[in-house]
Motif scaffolding. Structure first.
Motif, PDB file in Angstrom:
ATOM      1  N   LYS A  19       0.827  -1.213   0.000  1.00 19.61           N
ATOM      2  CA  LYS A  19       0.000   0.000   0.000  1.00 19.61           C
ATOM      3  C   LYS A  19       0.853   1.251   0.000  1.00 19.61           C
ATOM      4  N   THR A  20       2.058   1.159   0.585  1.00 18.49           N
ATOM      5  CA  THR A  20       2.913   2.351   0.654  1.00 18.49           C
ATOM      6  C   THR A  20       4.245   2.080  -0.045  1.00 18.49           C
ATOM      7  N   VAL A  21       4.833   3.157  -0.520  1.00 16.20           N
ATOM      8  CA  VAL A  21       6.100   3.052  -1.237  1.00 16.20           C
ATOM      9  C   VAL A  21       7.236   2.839  -0.244  1.00 16.20           C
ATOM     10  N   PRO A  22       8.082   1.810  -0.436  1.00 17.40           N
ATOM     11  CA  PRO A  22       9.209   1.596   0.476  1.00 17.40           C
ATOM     12  C   PRO A  22      10.114   2.823   0.517  1.00 17.40           C
ATOM     13  N   ALA A  23      10.582   3.181   1.719  1.00 17.16           N
ATOM     14  CA  ALA A  23      11.336   4.422   1.895  1.00 17.16           C
ATOM     15  C   ALA A  23      12.608   4.446   1.061  1.00 17.16           C
ATOM     16  N   ASN A  24      13.210   3.260   0.819  1.00 16.55           N
ATOM     17  CA  ASN A  24      14.506   3.277   0.130  1.00 16.55           C
ATOM     18  C   ASN A  24      14.395   3.753  -1.319  1.00 16.55           C
ATOM     19  N   ILE A  25      13.174   3.769  -1.866  1.00 15.86           N
ATOM     20  CA  ILE A  25      13.025   4.285  -3.235  1.00 15.86           C
ATOM     21  C   ILE A  25      13.188   5.796  -3.246  1.00 15.86           C
ATOM     22  N   TYR A  26      12.586   6.456  -2.249  1.00 19.67           N
ATOM     23  CA  TYR A  26      12.747   7.909  -2.181  1.00 19.67           C
ATOM     24  C   TYR A  26      14.173   8.274  -1.764  1.00 19.67           C
ATOM     25  N   ASP A  27      14.854   7.362  -1.035  1.00 24.77           N
ATOM     26  CA  ASP A  27      16.257   7.618  -0.681  1.00 24.77           C
ATOM     27  C   ASP A  27      17.113   7.766  -1.926  1.00 24.77           C
ATOM     28  N   LEU A  28      16.778   6.992  -2.955  1.00 23.90           N
ATOM     29  CA  LEU A  28      17.554   7.047  -4.195  1.00 23.90           C
ATOM     30  C   LEU A  28      17.359   8.379  -4.913  1.00 23.90           C
ATOM     31  N   GLY A  80       3.575  15.957 -14.758  1.00 22.90           N
ATOM     32  CA  GLY A  80       3.766  16.697 -15.997  1.00 22.90           C
ATOM     33  C   GLY A  80       4.429  18.037 -15.806  1.00 22.90           C
ATOM     34  N   ASN A  81       4.454  18.534 -14.566  1.00 23.65           N
ATOM     35  CA  ASN A  81       5.056  19.840 -14.326  1.00 23.65           C
ATOM     36  C   ASN A  81       6.509  19.745 -13.869  1.00 23.65           C
ATOM     37  N   LEU A  82       7.080  18.540 -13.881  1.00 23.78           N
ATOM     38  CA  LEU A  82       8.484  18.365 -13.512  1.00 23.78           C
ATOM     39  C   LEU A  82       9.390  18.612 -14.730  1.00 23.78           C
ATOM     40  N   SER A  83      10.649  18.887 -14.473  1.00 21.50           N
ATOM     41  CA  SER A  83      11.600  19.038 -15.576  1.00 21.50           C
ATOM     42  C   SER A  83      11.946  17.659 -16.140  1.00 21.50           C
ATOM     43  N   GLY A  84      12.592  17.649 -17.306  1.00 23.86           N
ATOM     44  CA  GLY A  84      12.925  16.388 -17.958  1.00 23.86           C
ATOM     45  C   GLY A  84      13.741  15.457 -17.074  1.00 23.86           C
ATOM     46  N   GLY A  85      14.765  16.013 -16.412  1.00 19.98           N
ATOM     47  CA  GLY A  85      15.624  15.194 -15.567  1.00 19.98           C
ATOM     48  C   GLY A  85      14.862  14.618 -14.381  1.00 19.98           C
ATOM     49  N   GLN A  86      13.979  15.449 -13.795  1.00 22.11           N
ATOM     50  CA  GLN A  86      13.174  14.967 -12.664  1.00 22.11           C
ATOM     51  C   GLN A  86      12.200  13.886 -13.121  1.00 22.11           C
ATOM     52  N   GLN A  87      11.620  14.078 -14.309  1.00 16.73           N
ATOM     53  CA  GLN A  87      10.696  13.065 -14.836  1.00 16.73           C
ATOM     54  C   GLN A  87      11.425  11.742 -15.047  1.00 16.73           C
ATOM     55  N   GLN A  88      12.679  11.821 -15.506  1.00 13.42           N
ATOM     56  CA  GLN A  88      13.448  10.598 -15.718  1.00 13.42           C
ATOM     57  C   GLN A  88      13.655   9.867 -14.394  1.00 13.42           C
ATOM     58  N   GLN A  89      13.972  10.623 -13.338  1.00 17.22           N
ATOM     59  CA  GLN A  89      14.150   9.999 -12.023  1.00 17.22           C
ATOM     60  C   GLN A  89      12.838   9.397 -11.535  1.00 17.22           C
ATOM     61  N   LEU A  90      11.735  10.116 -11.817  1.00 14.92           N
ATOM     62  CA  LEU A  90      10.418   9.614 -11.422  1.00 14.92           C
ATOM     63  C   LEU A  90      10.123   8.296 -12.146  1.00 14.92           C
ATOM     64  N   ALA A  91      10.446   8.243 -13.442  1.00 15.88           N
ATOM     65  CA  ALA A  91      10.174   7.024 -14.205  1.00 15.88           C
ATOM     66  C   ALA A  91      10.969   5.850 -13.643  1.00 15.88           C
ATOM     67  N   ILE A  92      12.215   6.111 -13.195  1.00 16.08           N
ATOM     68  CA  ILE A  92      13.018   5.022 -12.617  1.00 16.08           C
ATOM     69  C   ILE A  92      12.427   4.608 -11.266  1.00 16.08           C
ATOM     70  N   ALA A  93      12.028   5.607 -10.460  1.00 18.25           N
ATOM     71  CA  ALA A  93      11.427   5.295  -9.159  1.00 18.25           C
ATOM     72  C   ALA A  93      10.156   4.469  -9.331  1.00 18.25           C
ATOM     73  N   ARG A  94       9.350   4.833 -10.327  1.00 12.78           N
ATOM     74  CA  ARG A  94       8.103   4.104 -10.601  1.00 12.78           C
ATOM     75  C   ARG A  94       8.409   2.649 -10.954  1.00 12.78           C
ATOM     76  N   ALA A  95       9.451   2.465 -11.779  1.00  6.49           N
ATOM     77  CA  ALA A  95       9.822   1.099 -12.163  1.00  6.49           C
ATOM     78  C   ALA A  95      10.332   0.322 -10.953  1.00  6.49           C
ATOM     79  N   MET A  96      11.083   1.011 -10.070  1.00  6.51           N
ATOM     80  CA  MET A  96      11.643   0.333  -8.895  1.00  6.51           C
ATOM     81  C   MET A  96      10.557  -0.091  -7.906  1.00  6.51           C
ATOM     82  N   ALA A  97       9.423   0.624  -7.916  1.00  7.83           N
ATOM     83  CA  ALA A  97       8.360   0.329  -6.953  1.00  7.83           C
ATOM     84  C   ALA A  97       7.775  -1.064  -7.142  1.00  7.83           C
ATOM     85  N   SER A  98       7.934  -1.650  -8.342  1.00  5.44           N
ATOM     86  CA  SER A  98       7.343  -2.979  -8.559  1.00  5.44           C
ATOM     87  C   SER A  98       8.303  -4.077  -8.113  1.00  5.44           C
TER      88      SER A  98
END
Lengths: 308, 229
Positions: B107-116, B129-147
């Motif tokens: 139900k919740t995102v493990p803390a170590n993902i946000y640590d990265l 959608g309001n993040l910069s390109g670099g931030q969006q890239q980090q978000l996409a990696i974090a999203r993938a790591m959540a699974s």
């Protein structure tokens, strides 16, 4: 047009027409919520939405008949049973329709318009064959009859208050489901990017089916509420589908709050104008104003600001 | 960990991948280099089930995933960061990461993902959608790591991103590998990033792997010849 009325009379007319508008608003909101989920979120133009509503109304009629025959003592409570069954019936039919027709058309949104229009004709004829062409009405339980006198001139009907409370409750429930639950998150992810939603692990087919089912189920509840204020016939849904699309487009397709705000303004304008002008003039004026506003704001009243 | 045999894929009549074979052991970072149109993205999409492979097998940790739908592949340990990032732009940063939780049942995102990605913590409630390109890239990696993946696929993660963030991303990917024991396959056109991040560099040309060497002692001139137009 105001001549011939004294000031307190005018006040009472505005208050009572305003209240009649609120009842219309409630049915609009219930209809539009289902459509906002299906059209706003999934992008499917569901022309058969009115028929899903009428299915709910017929289920309510059947339940009221069954209660009158088999359990007259419990008649006052039939509406709540009917509401749940109406939700289930319309929802299940919706899921079946999604599986049989809609899922093949996600990449061709305009074709959903034709397919669901055909479906609406099929459903209308089925209603006619099953229930007859004549309109049917339910007996409103006694606790819902009558009205509350607020002042000497202003009275509000109890069934109207009930329908309004119902609309507010369902709106709140839909809002919580869409924005606070895991299911809502999945729905929004799938609608924004179906391929990517699958690639982060969301079962897109199951989500689509459930979403369509819930949208139709809410229309079923709208149908149950509809029996409180009008009689049900095979084609009654047709009268509402255009207005409902108008509400959803005017409010901004993906915004639930916009849907509610636009349902409110359209129903109030219609109801108050109807009293002073003829029904069709009221419609003409509302439509003109809506078209005018949409020319200035094509995205609707409420829309999310994002960088493109 | 990732085992690909005779993978053949394409669009309609045009064949893009011609019987590709690749084995990546656990904990290895592999960079797949190649010019545009050589099949890098098609390879990634075929691995994720977005493009259906016409022949061949793909196995993750011994489980064959070929023929599965995308979400089932994610459940079996594949995670994907697509070209162009493709985050859900109308949803908040937090909700974006949470979409990745679906297959884990958490139900919740493990803390170590946000640590990265500490930058995401401050932006939790902003729309993606309001993040910069670099931030969006980090978000996409974090999203993938959540699974909670076993194999992470990244398709041209450096595209349109400033050099300082590219270097940081290389560090982050190595850290992910070290901390989570992840296997990472990254497709790339920028040789410097590939040399920064990878243990092994492959070159994809016309749908087949034509060069395969470990990072140590790589012949840079030879690889960059494949990349020049």
């Amino acid at each position: 047009m105001f001549s011939g009325y004294s000031l307190p009379e005018l006040g009472a007319i505005f208050a009572m027409q305003g209240f009649a508008g609120l009842i219309l608003f409630s049915v609009f909101v219930l209809m539009a919520l289902g459509l906002a989920i299906i059209f706003g979120q999934m992008g499917v133009i569901n022309m058969a939405h009115g028929e899903f509503m009428i299915l709910g109304a017929y289920v309510t009629y059947l339940v009221s008949q069954a209660f009158a025959t088999y359990a007259p003592a419990l008649f006052g409570a039939y509406f709540f049973v009917a509401m749940v069954l109406a939700f289930c019936a319309s929802g299940l039919l919706g899921m079946f329709v999604e599986w049989a027709i809609i899922r093949h058309l996600y990449k061709r949104p305009l074709d959903t318009l034709l397919a669901t229009w055909g479906l609406s004709l099929i459903l209308q004829q089925s209603f006619r064959s099953l229930f007859g062409a004549r309109e049917v009405g339910v007996t409103i339980p006694s606790w819902m009859m009558g009205s509350l006198p607020l002042t000497d001139l202003i009275e509000v009907p109890i069934n109207g208050i009930f329908v309004m409370v119902l609309a507010l409750g369902i709106s709140a429930a839909v809002y919580v489901m869409m924005f606070k639950s895991g299911w809502g998150r999945q729905v929004r992810a799938v609608t924004q990017n179906r391929t990517m939603a699958g690639a982060v692990g969301i079962d897109t087919e199951r989500t689509d089916r459930l979403t369509f089912g819930i949208g139709c189920g809410v229309a079923g509840i709208a149908g149950a509420a509809f029996t409180m204020i009008g009689s049900t016939g095979p084609t009654s849904g047709q009268a509402y589908i255009v207005d409902t699309f108008l509400v959803v487009v005017f409010g901004g397709a993906a915004s639930l709050l916009g849907t509610i705000a636009s349902a409110f303004s359209i129903s109030q304008a219609q109801s108050i104008l109807e009293f002073f002008l003829s029904g069709s003039m009221a419609k003409v004026i509302t439509l003109l104003v809506v078209v005018g506003i949409l020319m200035l704001r094509p995205q609707g009243l409420f829309s999310i600001k994002l960088r493109k | 960990m990732l085992n690909i045999q005779n993978l053949t894929s394409g669009y309609g009549e045009s064949r893009v991948l011609n019987g590709l074979d690749l084995t990546v052991p656990k904990g290895q970072i592999v960079a797949i280099m190649g010019r545009n149109g050589m099949g890098k993205t098609t390879l990634m999409k075929s691995l994720m089930g977005i493009v259906q492979a016409t022949d061949g097998t793909v196995a993750v940790d011994g489980t064959p995933v070929g023929g599965m739908k995308s979400h089932a592949r994610v459940a079996n340990g594949l995670a994907y960061v697509p070209q162009g990032r493709q985050i859900f732009s109308a949803m908040t940063v937090e909700e974006n990461v949470e979409t990745g939780l679906t297959v884990t049942g958490r139900k919740t995102v493990p803390a170590n993902i946000y640590d990265l990605f500490p930058v995401l913590v401050d932006m939790k409630h902003r729309r993606g959608g309001n993040l910069s390109g670099g931030q969006q890239q980090q978000l996409a990696i974090a999203r993938a790591m959540a699974s909670d993946p076993k194999v992470l696929l990244l398709d041209e993660p450096t595209e349109g991103i400033q050099p300082s963030i590219i270097r940081e991303m290389a560090r982050t990917l190595r850290r992910i590998r070290d901390e989570h024991g992840l296997t990472i396959v990254v497709s790339e056109q920028v040789l410097s990033f590939a040399l920064d991040v990878a243990d092994r560099v492959l070159v994809l040309e016309k749908g087949a792997l034509v060069h395969d060497s470990p990072r140590a002692g790589i012949d840079e001139a030879h690889v960059s010849k494949f990349l020049s137009v």
